[in-house]
Write a protein that holds these residues in place. Sequence first.
Motif, PDB file in Angstrom:
ATOM      1  N   SER A  11       0.835  -1.203   0.000  1.00 16.75           N
ATOM      2  CA  SER A  11       0.000   0.000   0.000  1.00 16.75           C
ATOM      3  C   SER A  11       0.869   1.252   0.000  1.00 16.75           C
ATOM      4  CB  SER A  11      -0.918  -0.023   1.225  1.00 16.75           C
ATOM      5  OG  SER A  11      -1.639   1.175   1.320  1.00 16.75           O
ATOM      6  N   GLU A  12       1.882   1.277   0.831  1.00 14.70           N
ATOM      7  CA  GLU A  12       2.794   2.424   0.886  1.00 14.70           C
ATOM      8  C   GLU A  12       3.552   2.575  -0.432  1.00 14.70           C
ATOM      9  OE1 GLU A  12       4.522   5.797   2.277  1.00 14.70           O
ATOM     10  OE2 GLU A  12       2.881   4.695   3.202  1.00 14.70           O
ATOM     11  N   ALA A  13       3.980   1.475  -1.015  1.00 15.67           N
ATOM     12  CA  ALA A  13       4.683   1.526  -2.300  1.00 15.67           C
ATOM     13  C   ALA A  13       3.760   2.094  -3.378  1.00 15.67           C
ATOM     14  CB  ALA A  13       5.173   0.136  -2.689  1.00 15.67           C
ATOM     15  N   GLU A  14       2.507   1.686  -3.370  1.00 14.76           N
ATOM     16  CA  GLU A  14       1.547   2.195  -4.345  1.00 14.76           C
ATOM     17  C   GLU A  14       1.323   3.703  -4.144  1.00 14.76           C
ATOM     18  OE1 GLU A  14      -3.112   1.470  -5.583  1.00 14.76           O
ATOM     19  OE2 GLU A  14      -2.007  -0.171  -4.597  1.00 14.76           O
ATOM     20  N   ASN A  15       1.210   4.132  -2.873  1.00 14.41           N
ATOM     21  CA  ASN A  15       1.055   5.559  -2.577  1.00 14.41           C
ATOM     22  C   ASN A  15       2.262   6.359  -3.067  1.00 14.41           C
ATOM     23  OD1 ASN A  15      -1.419   5.170  -1.374  1.00 14.41           O
ATOM     24  ND2 ASN A  15      -0.587   5.113   0.718  1.00 14.41           N
TER      25      ASN A  15
END
Length: 119
Positions: free
Chosen positions: A104-108
């Motif tokens: 999720s953080e990588a996508e953000n």
Amino acid sequence: MSSPEKSDHFTNLSIFNKKDLQAEDFLKILEEHKKTCEREHRYEEAQLARKRLRELRKYEENRLVESLDSRHQSEINELMLAHRQEMEEVTDVWEGDLLPRFESEAENQENLLKLKHAN
């Protein structure tokens, strides 16, 4: 001493099965008997006692090595089981909580970079 008959012979000796008389006690008794035979010039009997002492020492050494090997194998098995359990716990934590948060953080972060590059 390498033949099975001799090791079976010593295993079946009641003296090794008694808790009050250990192998080292029996070796001391046999050593004293050998010395007594030598003092009394009973050399054939002393030679037989010397032979028995060698056999019994070898038997005791083999027994101790087998016991140590068995204990080491048991410790290795316990360590392997503990390691396997730890790895399962780490995998469960990683897959259950950390990996989804990381993705999720990588996508953000990827979306933020795309926005910066678009401007």
